[in-house]
Design an enzyme around this catalytic site. Structure first.
Site, PDB file in Angstrom:
ATOM      1  N   THR A   1       0.824  -1.208   0.000  1.00  0.00           N
ATOM      2  CA  THR A   1       0.000   0.000   0.000  1.00  0.00           C
ATOM      3  C   THR A   1       0.858   1.258   0.000  1.00  0.00           C
ATOM      4  O   THR A   1       0.602   2.195  -0.764  1.00  0.00           O
ATOM      5  CB  THR A   1      -0.953   0.005   1.207  1.00  0.00           C
ATOM      6  OG1 THR A   1      -1.768  -1.168   1.146  1.00  0.00           O
ATOM      7  CG2 THR A   1      -1.842   1.228   1.206  1.00  0.00           C
ATOM      8  N   CYS A   2       1.879   1.301   0.849  1.00  0.00           N
ATOM      9  CA  CYS A   2       2.731   2.494   0.937  1.00  0.00           C
ATOM     10  C   CYS A   2       3.480   2.735  -0.374  1.00  0.00           C
ATOM     11  O   CYS A   2       3.577   3.870  -0.844  1.00  0.00           O
ATOM     12  CB  CYS A   2       3.725   2.364   2.092  1.00  0.00           C
ATOM     13  SG  CYS A   2       2.947   2.320   3.722  1.00  0.00           S
ATOM     14  N   SER A   3       4.002   1.674  -0.965  1.00  0.00           N
ATOM     15  CA  SER A   3       4.781   1.807  -2.199  1.00  0.00           C
ATOM     16  C   SER A   3       3.918   1.899  -3.445  1.00  0.00           C
ATOM     17  O   SER A   3       4.264   2.591  -4.395  1.00  0.00           O
ATOM     18  CB  SER A   3       5.740   0.616  -2.362  1.00  0.00           C
ATOM     19  OG  SER A   3       6.726   0.636  -1.373  1.00  0.00           O
TER      20      SER A   3
END
Length: 107
Positions: free
Chosen positions: A16-18
């Protein structure tokens, strides 16, 4: 006067972050600039080597990466959380803030 956005993500190289969050801030750089934002910063509880490798792998060019290696910054903001269930240990909550000349205007 420096007007900036600082956002925090819990995990470098995580899906999700990347895949969504970090790239979206980088992609929206011009929109932020058009609204008077001078700089966009990403902070995460990681060391400088991880933060730099993460930016390089994701082709991040507009966000400045800030390591919070010990989590001290996140802890002082009350944003440090245990993510032992994910195998992370201490990480930061997701948040963003607007900072105007060193003063947090909104979080």
């Amino acid at each position: 006067m420096l007007l900036g956005i600082l956002f925090s993500l819990p995990g470098a190289f995580t899906p999700t972050c990347s895949g969504q969050e970090l790239p979206s801030y980088d992609d929206m750089h011009q929109q932020f600039k058009d609204k008077g934002i001078d700089a966009v910063y990403c902070i995460s509880v990681n060391d400088a080597f991880v933060m730099n490798a993460w930016a390089e792998k994701e082709h991040i060019v507009n966000c400045k990466m800030i390591p919070d290696g010990t989590g001290e910054f996140s802890r002082l903001l009350g944003m440090l959380v245990q993510k032992n269930d994910k195998g992370f240990g201490q990480r930061s909550w997701r948040y963003s803030m607007v900072v105007n000349d060193g003063i947090i205007e909104a979080i």
